[in-house]
Scaffold this active site. Structure first.
Site, PDB file in Angstrom:
ATOM      1  N   TYR A  58      48.630  72.541  36.355  1.00 61.39           N
ATOM      2  CA  TYR A  58      47.995  73.703  36.937  1.00 61.39           C
ATOM      3  C   TYR A  58      48.771  74.945  36.887  1.00 61.39           C
ATOM      4  O   TYR A  58      50.174  74.826  37.327  1.00 61.39           O
ATOM      5  CB  TYR A  58      47.364  73.480  38.197  1.00 61.39           C
ATOM      6  CG  TYR A  58      46.602  72.027  38.291  1.00 61.39           C
ATOM      7  CD1 TYR A  58      44.985  72.519  37.627  1.00 61.39           C
ATOM      8  CD2 TYR A  58      46.814  70.875  38.881  1.00 61.39           C
ATOM      9  CE1 TYR A  58      44.173  71.093  37.819  1.00 61.39           C
ATOM     10  CE2 TYR A  58      46.149  69.782  38.811  1.00 61.39           C
ATOM     11  CZ  TYR A  58      44.898  69.929  38.247  1.00 61.39           C
ATOM     12  OH  TYR A  58      43.970  68.780  38.127  1.00 61.39           O
ATOM     13  N   ASP A  59      48.449  76.138  36.702  1.00 58.33           N
ATOM     14  CA  ASP A  59      48.938  77.433  36.949  1.00 58.33           C
ATOM     15  C   ASP A  59      48.382  78.273  37.939  1.00 58.33           C
ATOM     16  O   ASP A  59      48.970  79.443  38.249  1.00 58.33           O
ATOM     17  CB  ASP A  59      49.295  78.325  35.398  1.00 58.33           C
ATOM     18  CG  ASP A  59      48.086  78.398  34.736  1.00 58.33           C
ATOM     19  OD1 ASP A  59      46.994  78.281  35.396  1.00 58.33           O
ATOM     20  OD2 ASP A  59      48.180  78.709  33.333  1.00 58.33           O
ATOM     21  N   THR A  60      47.409  77.999  38.317  1.00 58.81           N
ATOM     22  CA  THR A  60      46.611  78.792  39.429  1.00 58.81           C
ATOM     23  C   THR A  60      46.137  77.888  40.455  1.00 58.81           C
ATOM     24  O   THR A  60      45.551  76.947  40.343  1.00 58.81           O
ATOM     25  CB  THR A  60      45.529  79.575  39.105  1.00 58.81           C
ATOM     26  OG1 THR A  60      45.878  80.525  37.534  1.00 58.81           O
ATOM     27  CG2 THR A  60      44.690  80.424  39.961  1.00 58.81           C
ATOM     28  N   LYS A  98      50.373  80.960  40.035  1.00 62.11           N
ATOM     29  CA  LYS A  98      49.586  82.224  40.652  1.00 62.11           C
ATOM     30  C   LYS A  98      48.746  81.902  41.839  1.00 62.11           C
ATOM     31  O   LYS A  98      48.116  80.428  41.828  1.00 62.11           O
ATOM     32  CB  LYS A  98      48.378  82.631  39.536  1.00 62.11           C
ATOM     33  CG  LYS A  98      47.654  83.841  39.950  1.00 62.11           C
ATOM     34  CD  LYS A  98      46.401  84.360  39.094  1.00 62.11           C
ATOM     35  CE  LYS A  98      47.134  85.041  38.068  1.00 62.11           C
ATOM     36  NZ  LYS A  98      46.184  85.703  36.949  1.00 62.11           N
ATOM     37  N   LYS A 156      43.255  75.037  34.067  1.00 65.24           N
ATOM     38  CA  LYS A 156      44.539  75.119  34.658  1.00 65.24           C
ATOM     39  C   LYS A 156      44.527  75.563  36.142  1.00 65.24           C
ATOM     40  O   LYS A 156      45.410  76.113  36.598  1.00 65.24           O
ATOM     41  CB  LYS A 156      45.552  75.965  33.963  1.00 65.24           C
ATOM     42  CG  LYS A 156      45.814  75.346  32.572  1.00 65.24           C
ATOM     43  CD  LYS A 156      46.633  76.351  31.559  1.00 65.24           C
ATOM     44  CE  LYS A 156      47.487  75.351  30.682  1.00 65.24           C
ATOM     45  NZ  LYS A 156      48.731  74.455  31.316  1.00 65.24           N
TER      46      LYS A 156
END
Lengths: 302, 302
Positions: B18-20, B52, B246
């Site tokens: 995951y990026d958020t 993020k 993500k």
């Protein structure tokens, strides 16, 4: 098929058939502060024929004596307090006769509502507590959410009544909700009309106040004491010795008045001085008779 | 099957996948005025990995800057206003981007709610009118039901927003209702949580205020802008360039937070620092992962 009353013969058989007449008030007897035409004469006609007249209202903000004063001011006399059944009175009667709530356990009924309700409960010997009582007990700056723990008297309250209150506010609802978080505390609603006719518009009715309390506390009322719910008819039956097949319910609303009669196996008469139309009257199976106005009973009898 | 996070390897694959990270606030990041354990370290860990972070709250009573101050006071820094999405902001975004309500027709939005809502609407260039504005315009004794006709400015209002207002009263609801009797006026609700956690109890939530307005005016909201409703996700998607696969939604409530993620095809992580239990976590298909507390992300990573 709904029958329209248009002849003297029909009025005579109405007078033969029924000995008790239940009247919704606003929209039937009066609208706001105006008596509707030929209503005084209709009442006198019914009294001359020894009919029992009972005035039935969902308004819990006024006391039963207020209704008698209002009728007297319109020139309608010889009505006593037993002939007035409003949702405040039927709520008090329900709590006493059906719920059989103790009057001697030293506890109080929390009321979100106006003096019409507390008066009727006090008349029956119940102690009540309202937000107004808290305003006498606490300085203004302590009547806040932040102080909510001190505003709650859980050990002193054994029942909650909710009705129309023109001074409803967030904190009152919040306090009421605290009592109802205990599922053992009975939750009694005076009535569930969503709106209240006021001047040329409508304002939130008792049902709207009941709705916010229901939603916030995740509770359904244990009883609803106004039309068309059974609590109201229970009160009328307890106070009067009615024969259902000799009783006629007269009202201006299909959803409340006509349903109230029909649900209780009582014949119904719709008057068109309120919110309903002739077209709707003809298409509703729960209406026995309809007429343009209540005063037609007198006008047609001449 | 819901997966419990218990190992360093699981945390590493979470950081890979995951990026958020979307966080519900109360019950997840903090409870009331207390930061939950290892949350500061978890935020730092995620920031070190260039994730993020977006804070998502249904509370409309506070401005987005209030959230930043609160996070800063807890020692969580480098959060800017774009990373805060509350239901007041999502309501304003919805009105601007989806409803496309005019800002130049000289009309105002009637708000039953607090300054969190009017601030966000004003920030976007909308004019608002509230009961507080009326208290500046009218002497106290004219702010009554009897004067309702003069308190209504139908020609000036083009939309109604309802949210949590600790100063809700009968007259405010009555005024709001007058605007909604016109079906052409859009009715926007910030969120519909029935209760608001307060100290050691709960008080009526925005949903309870929305409920009384709905019931009195016989209207359903045209949009609901909080979790789990779509208006909130629309606002987040409009403000940020998210890839759903993500993104991870972290919350403490199945009914709102988990549903919010699931309904929007976003993986979910339930933390047990709020109202839910391990047993419920295991039996809910809409939950991807669960953990005892948000801070476990840091604790397990060590």
């Amino acid at each position: 098929m709904t029958v329209k009353l248009t002849t003297k013969e029909q009025i005579n058989s109405l007078l033969d058939k029924y000995d008790t007449f239940l009247f919704d008030c606003d929209g039937v007897v009066w609208i706001g502060n105006e008596l509707l035409p030929s209503v005084k004469e209709t009442m006198e006609l019914l009294q001359q024929h020894d009919k029992k007249l009972i005035f039935v209202s969902n308004n819990s903000t006024k006391s039963r004596n207020d209704y008698i004063h209002k009728l007297n001011n319109f020139g309608i006399f010889n009505i006593n307090v037993d002939q007035i059944v409003n949702s405040a009175y039927s709520t008090a009667t329900y709590i006493e006769k059906v719920l059989k709530l103790s009057k001697t356990d030293g506890k109080k009924i929390w009321v979100l509502g106006q003096s019409g309700i507390t008066d009727e409960l006090n008349n029956k010997g119940y102690q009540t507590m309202t937000f107004d009582d808290l305003t006498k007990k606490f300085p203004h700056d302590e009547l806040t959410m932040d102080n909510i723990d001190n505003l709650i008297f859980k050990d002193e309250i054994n029942c909650v009544v909710v009705g129309l209150d023109f001074n409803t506010n967030y904190l009152k609802v919040g306090i009421t909700m605290q009592y109802l978080l205990d599922n053992n505390i009975p939750f009694i609603a005076t009535n569930i009309d969503s709106t209240f006719p006021f001047k040329n518009t409508k304002l939130p009715g008792a049902g709207s106040i009941v709705e916010i309390v229901k939603f916030a506390s995740n509770r359904e009322p244990n009883a609803i004491c106004g039309k068309p719910n059974n609590g109201m008819m229970d009160s009328i039956l307890i106070s009067n010795n009615l024969q259902k097949d000799k009783t006629l319910m007269i009202g201006d609303r299909i959803n409340t008045d006509m349903k109230f009669g029909f649900n209780n196996q009582i014949d119904t008469l719709l008057v068109l001085t309120g919110i309903e139309t002739e077209e709707r009257a003809l298409n509703e199976k729960i209406i026995t008779y309809y007429t343009n106005k209540l005063g037609d009973i007198y006008d047609l009898s001449k």
